[in-house]
Design an enzyme around this catalytic site. Structure first.
Site, mmCIF file in Angstrom:
data_model
loop_
_atom_site.group_PDB
_atom_site.id
_atom_site.type_symbol
_atom_site.label_atom_id
_atom_site.label_comp_id
_atom_site.label_asym_id
_atom_site.label_seq_id
_atom_site.Cartn_x
_atom_site.Cartn_y
_atom_site.Cartn_z
ATOM 1 N N TYR A 162 43.497 -111.978 4.423
ATOM 2 C CA TYR A 162 43.948 -111.923 5.825
ATOM 3 C C TYR A 162 42.958 -112.623 6.744
ATOM 4 C CZ TYR A 162 44.237 -110.029 10.565
ATOM 5 O OH TYR A 162 44.259 -109.909 11.935
ATOM 6 N N LYS A 184 43.247 -116.132 9.035
ATOM 7 C CA LYS A 184 43.048 -116.174 10.488
ATOM 8 C C LYS A 184 41.934 -117.174 10.826
ATOM 9 C CE LYS A 184 44.809 -113.953 13.260
ATOM 10 N NZ LYS A 184 46.069 -114.197 14.013
ATOM 11 N N THR A 238 41.006 -112.636 15.546
ATOM 12 C CA THR A 238 40.446 -111.316 15.236
ATOM 13 C C THR A 238 38.941 -111.391 14.987
ATOM 14 O OG1 THR A 238 40.371 -109.669 13.452
ATOM 15 C CG2 THR A 238 41.262 -111.789 12.865
ATOM 16 N N ASP A 239 38.270 -110.280 15.231
ATOM 17 C CA ASP A 239 36.830 -110.232 14.930
ATOM 18 C C ASP A 239 36.575 -110.293 13.425
ATOM 19 O OD1 ASP A 239 37.734 -107.685 14.220
ATOM 20 O OD2 ASP A 239 36.210 -106.590 15.357
ATOM 21 N N GLU A 240 37.643 -110.096 12.628
ATOM 22 C CA GLU A 240 37.448 -110.079 11.171
ATOM 23 C C GLU A 240 37.041 -111.452 10.635
ATOM 24 O OE1 GLU A 240 40.204 -107.711 8.879
ATOM 25 O OE2 GLU A 240 40.700 -106.491 10.617
ATOM 26 N N ALA A 262 51.909 -113.145 13.108
ATOM 27 C CA ALA A 262 51.019 -113.226 11.953
ATOM 28 C C ALA A 262 51.390 -112.136 10.963
ATOM 29 C CB ALA A 262 49.562 -113.037 12.390
HETATM 30 P P1 NAD Z 1 51.996 -106.797 13.781
HETATM 31 O O1 NAD Z 1 51.991 -106.937 12.293
HETATM 32 O O2 NAD Z 1 52.261 -105.467 14.390
HETATM 33 O O3 NAD Z 1 53.080 -107.799 14.403
HETATM 34 C C1 NAD Z 1 53.245 -109.107 13.948
HETATM 35 C C2 NAD Z 1 54.537 -109.653 14.531
HETATM 36 O O4 NAD Z 1 54.660 -111.029 14.115
HETATM 37 C C3 NAD Z 1 55.806 -108.932 14.032
HETATM 38 O O5 NAD Z 1 56.686 -108.719 15.105
HETATM 39 C C4 NAD Z 1 56.406 -109.898 13.038
HETATM 40 O O6 NAD Z 1 57.820 -109.806 12.932
HETATM 41 C C5 NAD Z 1 55.975 -111.239 13.628
HETATM 42 N N1 NAD Z 1 55.916 -112.304 12.603
HETATM 43 C C6 NAD Z 1 55.305 -112.247 11.385
HETATM 44 N N2 NAD Z 1 55.490 -113.407 10.734
HETATM 45 C C7 NAD Z 1 56.205 -114.210 11.560
HETATM 46 C C8 NAD Z 1 56.693 -115.540 11.452
HETATM 47 N N3 NAD Z 1 56.488 -116.270 10.337
HETATM 48 N N4 NAD Z 1 57.369 -116.062 12.492
HETATM 49 C C9 NAD Z 1 57.598 -115.328 13.614
HETATM 50 N N5 NAD Z 1 57.175 -114.069 13.767
HETATM 51 C C10 NAD Z 1 56.490 -113.510 12.751
HETATM 52 O O7 NAD Z 1 50.603 -107.389 14.258
HETATM 53 P P2 NAD Z 1 49.669 -106.968 15.488
HETATM 54 O O8 NAD Z 1 48.771 -105.876 15.043
HETATM 55 O O9 NAD Z 1 50.492 -106.825 16.701
HETATM 56 O O10 NAD Z 1 48.770 -108.272 15.606
HETATM 57 C C11 NAD Z 1 49.178 -109.368 16.430
HETATM 58 C C12 NAD Z 1 48.130 -110.452 16.363
HETATM 59 O O11 NAD Z 1 46.876 -109.931 16.806
HETATM 60 C C13 NAD Z 1 47.892 -110.997 14.959
HETATM 61 O O12 NAD Z 1 47.697 -112.382 15.049
HETATM 62 C C14 NAD Z 1 46.616 -110.310 14.503
HETATM 63 O O13 NAD Z 1 45.908 -111.122 13.601
HETATM 64 C C15 NAD Z 1 45.880 -110.165 15.821
HETATM 65 N N6 NAD Z 1 44.931 -109.031 15.932
HETATM 66 C C16 NAD Z 1 45.342 -107.758 15.629
HETATM 67 C C17 NAD Z 1 44.438 -106.698 15.802
HETATM 68 C C18 NAD Z 1 44.868 -105.269 15.536
HETATM 69 O O14 NAD Z 1 44.020 -104.366 15.634
HETATM 70 N N7 NAD Z 1 46.119 -104.980 15.249
HETATM 71 C C19 NAD Z 1 43.144 -106.953 16.255
HETATM 72 C C20 NAD Z 1 42.762 -108.269 16.544
HETATM 73 C C21 NAD Z 1 43.672 -109.294 16.387
HETATM 74 P P1 TYD Z 2 43.290 -100.870 9.284
HETATM 75 O O1 TYD Z 2 43.997 -100.066 10.310
HETATM 76 O O2 TYD Z 2 44.066 -101.358 8.097
HETATM 77 O O3 TYD Z 2 42.573 -102.071 10.056
HETATM 78 P P2 TYD Z 2 41.488 -103.161 9.515
HETATM 79 O O4 TYD Z 2 41.374 -103.051 8.049
HETATM 80 O O5 TYD Z 2 42.105 -104.454 9.928
HETATM 81 O O6 TYD Z 2 40.218 -102.837 10.223
HETATM 82 O O7 TYD Z 2 42.078 -100.002 8.714
HETATM 83 C C1 TYD Z 2 41.056 -99.522 9.576
HETATM 84 C C2 TYD Z 2 40.018 -98.847 8.706
HETATM 85 O O8 TYD Z 2 40.597 -97.678 8.107
HETATM 86 C C3 TYD Z 2 39.543 -99.701 7.544
HETATM 87 O O9 TYD Z 2 38.159 -99.472 7.343
HETATM 88 C C4 TYD Z 2 40.330 -99.197 6.359
HETATM 89 C C5 TYD Z 2 40.535 -97.718 6.680
HETATM 90 N N1 TYD Z 2 41.781 -97.110 6.174
HETATM 91 C C6 TYD Z 2 41.725 -95.906 5.439
HETATM 92 O O10 TYD Z 2 40.645 -95.338 5.195
HETATM 93 N N2 TYD Z 2 42.908 -95.370 5.002
HETATM 94 C C7 TYD Z 2 44.107 -95.955 5.235
HETATM 95 O O11 TYD Z 2 45.162 -95.413 4.762
HETATM 96 C C8 TYD Z 2 44.158 -97.169 5.989
HETATM 97 C C9 TYD Z 2 45.456 -97.840 6.293
HETATM 98 C C10 TYD Z 2 42.951 -97.693 6.450
#
Ligand code: NAD
Ligand code: TYD
Length: 339
Positions: free
Chosen positions: A153, A157, A125-127, A83
């Protein structure tokens, strides 16, 4: 068991690949990843030579490539992490979010329909639930909370989630969805709050806190998320949504102060900058369903997880210094200079 893990070169996907190869040494794990700016092959270095692991560079929107891989691998399970994942980037350029997050999901599910599958799991995601007010600490997201998104975003999702449920109802595709709160831990891309603050603090750079820093997120150590998905793909009920979160709500400013303290850096580095557009106030998950049905509970307490995470960034400077030295600098300047 043959599992295709998409997005396995990213933050959570790579941690899931490591978890699965470790916990299920008889499984074959095939990682499909486009290697966008967020995907790093160096992250997967330690498993590249594992005979049960295969890496394939491809886009989940590329039907020919996806179908060819399914033809070859005949996977039992697909877990879709791939994603575009950063809210701030979705505000700058929503189009790629709709393409990858919605159309990519469709392509993967079409391949699942054609080749047959035991389970398609969508990592959501919870978002998708929008946000909760700060003055109602009694409110939590349950699986019944209406979808009510704020950013491009989260909307992309949510669109994908609805499509996944539609493929279940219309075509009988055996799907599950998990909606997790904010993760933290190793290999977290430095554009996100926790790794950004760690990297900046280590470089004695300003720590840019959006708005007043009061926004609350419900932080979960990434390994606990991976364990939850492992449980869902094996024991979860088809057609169901599972929320994942560990009742660990923290205001952004408190996290940044913890990072300063752990790294022995002055809080004077904290700089309040213009707020994110449409900034969600509070996320908070009610994990009752996954606890009652699958016995899942988070294992890592935030106090331990954040220490482990900071230590990981100290021990793995090569990984993130390489990332922030390249194209990331242009992104950082665009997003943060004169903010
Ligand atoms: P990330 O951005 O670190 O990694 C995304 C990966 O997907 C990368 O390796 C990227 O190269 C790959 N990718 C992107 N577009 C692609 C495509 N078109 N085809 C193939 N691969 C592709 O993301 P993350 O934080 O590891 O999140 C992974 C999943 O978990 C996402 O679906 C995100 O919505 C979900 N999620 C993330 C969080 C969080 O806190 N990071 C929380 C809840 C859910
Ligand atoms: P983020 O890690 O981008 O996750 P998400 O927006 O998906 O929850 O951001 C976490 C929280 O931190 C969000 O409330 C935005 C804030 N934030 C900052 O205050 N400064 C920053 O530079 C970034 C990247 C996020």
């Amino acid at each position: 068991m043959n599992i295709i893990v998409t997005g396995g070169a990213g933050f959570i996907g790579s941690n899931f690949v490591f978890h699965m190869l470790d916990k299920h040494p008889d499984y074959r794990i095939v990682c499909l990843d486009k290697l966008t700016y967020a995907g790093n092959l160096s992250t997967l270095k330690s498993v590249m030579d594992n005979p049960n692991f295969r890496f394939v560079k491809a886009d989940i929107c590329d039907r020919d490539a996806v179908f060819a891989l399914f033809e070859e691998e005949k996977p039992d399970i697909v877990v879709n992490f791939a994603a575009e994942s950063h809210v701030d980037r979705s505000i700058e350029d929503p189009g790629i979010f709709l393409k990858t997050n919605i159309l990519g999901t469709q392509t993967l599910m079409d391949a699942c329909r054609k080749y047959g599958i035991q389970r398609y799991h969508q990592v959501s995601t919870d978002e998708v639930y929008g946000d909760l007010p700060l003055d109602r600490p009694d409110l939590f997201f349950t699986e019944e909370t209406p979808i009510h998104t704020s950013s491009p975003y989260s909307s992309s999702k949510a669109g994908a989630d609805l499509l996944v449920l539609a493929y279940h109802r219309t075509f009988g595709l055996p799907v599950t969805i998990s909606r997790c709160s904010n993760n933290y831990g190793p290999y977290h891309f430095p554009e996100k709050l926790i790794p950004l603050m760690i990297a900046n603090a280590l470089n004695d750079k300003p720590l840019p806190v959006y708005g007043k820093g009061e926004n609350v997120r419900d932080w979960l150590y990434v390994e606990d998320h991976c364990k939850a998905i492992d449980l869902i793909i094996h024991n979860g009920k088809v057609g169901e949504v599972y929320n994942i979160g560990g009742h660990n709500e923290m205001a952004n400013i408190d996290i940044v102060k913890i990072i300063c303290k752990e790294l022995n850096k002055p809080e004077s580095l904290i700089t309040y900058v213009a707020d994110r557009k449409g900034h969600d106030m509070r996320y908070a998950i009610d994990p009752t369903k996954i606890h009652n049905e699958l016995g899942w509970l988070p294992e890592t307490k935030f106090a331990d997880g954040i220490k482990k995470t900071i230590q990981w960034y100290l021990d793995n400077k090569d990984w993130w210094e390489e990332i922030i030295s390249g194209e990331y600098q242009n992104y950082y300047d665009k997003m943060y200079s004169n903010r």
